[in-house]
Design an enzyme around this catalytic site. Structure first.
Site, short mmCIF file in Angstrom:
data_model
loop_
_atom_site.label_atom_id
_atom_site.label_comp_id
_atom_site.label_asym_id
_atom_site.label_seq_id
_atom_site.Cartn_x
_atom_site.Cartn_y
_atom_site.Cartn_z
CB THR A 136 14.02 43.22 -68.73
OG1 THR A 136 13.93 44.65 -68.23
CG2 THR A 136 13.25 43.24 -70.24
CE LYS A 149 9.05 51.24 -68.49
NZ LYS A 149 7.79 50.41 -69.22
CD GLU A 185 -1.52 50.42 -74.32
OE1 GLU A 185 -2.10 50.52 -75.38
OE2 GLU A 185 -0.45 49.91 -74.14
CG ASP A 206 10.18 46.99 -70.23
OD1 ASP A 206 10.89 46.97 -69.05
OD2 ASP A 206 9.57 48.15 -70.65
CD GLN A 265 6.37 54.00 -67.07
OE1 GLN A 265 5.62 52.95 -66.80
NE2 GLN A 265 6.36 54.21 -68.18
CG ASP A 323 11.82 49.03 -73.67
OD1 ASP A 323 11.68 48.15 -74.80
OD2 ASP A 323 11.05 49.18 -73.05
CD GLU A 357 9.07 46.31 -74.78
OE1 GLU A 357 10.12 46.39 -75.31
OE2 GLU A 357 8.66 47.14 -73.80
CD GLU A 411 5.85 48.74 -71.03
OE1 GLU A 411 6.84 48.36 -71.48
OE2 GLU A 411 5.32 49.73 -70.87
CG HIS A 454 2.60 51.36 -75.49
ND1 HIS A 454 1.80 50.90 -74.47
CD2 HIS A 454 3.49 51.81 -75.39
CE1 HIS A 454 2.62 50.88 -73.50
NE2 HIS A 454 3.76 51.84 -73.76
NE ARG A 493 2.65 50.27 -67.00
CZ ARG A 493 3.15 50.23 -68.03
NH1 ARG A 493 4.27 51.26 -68.38
NH2 ARG A 493 3.00 49.25 -68.94
#
Ligand code: CA
Length: 440
Positions: free
Chosen positions: A267, A263, A384, A243, A250, A138, A211, A209, A145, A247
């Site tokens: 996925t 993570k 975000e 993904d 993380q 990834d 992607e 996320e 970002h 948080r």
């Protein structure tokens, strides 16, 4: 390289492929692996709302004219063998399938007369994982970002210097990559509660996320980096990727080695593989990162990459809660995003990955990283959008969110579109958040 398979006025004898703005017109020809009834897994091609059954095509003599090695690869239970061929063979196959599905010509007439055997409605098939993924990597290719995430996670507004010179990435986990519709369990993990004291519990800041997934075709030998202008010969195609990210997990674990348990629990990827060939009309110049950026090192720089290294794909992310679905409320659009807001290109992603001498293999999955644009509302994840949980937003049901909750469903769509060309859709990627499968 554009050829007859990109002709805007081409129409198929499969009528549903000719509807304006359909995801899978005859110019797309995405691959999938599916099961139907008692049939074993097999490779198919999307056309309108149907799947072309390649094994049935072989039995009906409709793949005659393709080389044995191609026919052999197309009649396996995964796409890995076909991905492991080369770009000339992928193009030869595309031209053959295009002629087979076109509304004119001898091959097409034979195919149409066998339509009862070679077509299956997508609604009656179950799409499954299209390839064995040996490795998942990834990236973090959106500077927008990276800057916003760093600001929120560590409080620093100074970007890390390495990001000006390379697209950053980490090695992810292939075992937990699942296709659209498969369950997504809220992850458990260590979360900091008091100052530097963690507890083991379900994530309270669960996120998506958006992607782009890049799928490797032809591999490379270990010790032999792939040159920038050769990199696209190693890309088979693309899918949508979500993904999923805890948080809070993380944030506690990330230093100094980077993402791990926040993570690796799951996925999601979309089941249709859109080929690089299908997207040939949508190439674009590399997006300039800004005049204050240094020139890339030589191995990440070429005229071709600057002129047409980017790809124009537009995405949308939708959210629905249990309550919204029960009340029949349409999913809420959370963001619109564009791949061109990411300035590192497809070729730079592949070349950087192998620049150490690392070998890629057919069926490897590489995530582009969260496709966030320059404006905060163009962010492609909730971390975000909510500024780490400081902001909330309201769903049409009146429910309030900063992060995902159990029962929330995230739907991602993507498409390339441009005046004068049929729209090339990616299909859909759906994942619903379920409670942890076991107790903490
Ligand atoms: Ca990611």
């Amino acid at each position: 390289m554009l050829n007859e398979t990109h002709a805007a006025d081409a129409q198929s004898w499969v009528e549903s492929a000719n509807v304006k703005d359909v995801d899978f017109p005859i110019q797309n020809l995405p691959f999938c692996v599916y099961v139907s009834g008692a049939q074993e897994a097999q490779i198919g091609v999307g056309i309108g709302d149907q799947i072309l059954d390649l094994l049935a095509c072989k039995k009906a003599g409709l793949l005659d004219g393709l080389s044995d090695v191609i026919v052999q690869a197309l009649t396996q239970k995964t796409l890995n063998d076909f991905m492991g061929l080369n770009r000339a063979q992928w193009r030869e196959t595309r031209s053959h399938l295009f002629a087979l599905l076109l509304n004119e010509g001898e091959l097409s007439a034979r195919a149409k007369s066998s339509s009862g055997e070679v077509l299956i409605a997508q609604a009656s098939a179950k799409l499954i994982m299209p390839m064995n993924i040996g490795d998942f990597t990834d990236y973090e290719c959106s500077h927008h970002h990276a800057v916003r995430m760093r600001k929120i996670m560590s409080g620093s507004s100074k970007p890390l210097a390495n990001g000006f010179y390379l697209p950053r990435a980490y090695h992810g986990r292939a075992s937990s990559v699942v296709v659209s519709g498969e369950p997504v369990y809220l992850p458990l993990g260590q979360i900091e509660e008091d100052n530097e004291i963690p507890a083991y519990k379900p994530s309270e800041k669960f996120d998506y996320e958006l992607e782009l997934g890049i799928i490797i075709g032809t591999g490379n030998e270990r010790g032999h980096p792939i040159a920038l202008d050769d990199a696209e010969n190693h890309i088979f195609g693309f899918c949508l990727v979500n993904d999923w990210s805890g948080r809070d997990i993380q944030k506690w674990e990330r230093l100094p080695l980077g993402p791990f348990l926040g993570k690796n629990h799951g996925t999601s990827m979309s089941p249709w593989i859109i080929t690089l060939e299908a997207l040939a009309p949508f190439r674009a110049p590399q997006t300039s990162p800004g005049d204050d950026w240094p020139e890339p090192l030589d191995y990440l720089s070429s005229d071709r990459n600057r002129a047409e290294g980017a790809l124009d794909v537009e995405f949308e992310v939708f959210l629905s809660s249990n309550k919204m679905r029960a009340d029949g409320v349409a999913p809420h659009k959370n963001s619109s995003n564009r791949l061109r807001d990411v300035h590192w290109t497809l070729s730079q992603i592949v070349t950087q990955h192998t620049s150490s001498g690392c070998n890629l293999r057919p069926g490897d999955l590489i995530g582009s990283g969260t496709v966030s644009g320059p404006a905060p509302h163009e962010s492609a994840c909730l971390y975000e959008l909510s500024e780490g949980g400081k902001k909330t937003f309201e769903l049409p049901s009146g429910e309030i969110r900063s992060f995902l909750e159990i029962g929330d469903e995230v739907t991602v769509r993507g498409a390339s579109q441009k005046e004068g060309y049929p729209r090339i859709g990616f299909g859909e990627l759906v994942g619903r958040v379920l409670p942890p499968a076991t107790k903490a």
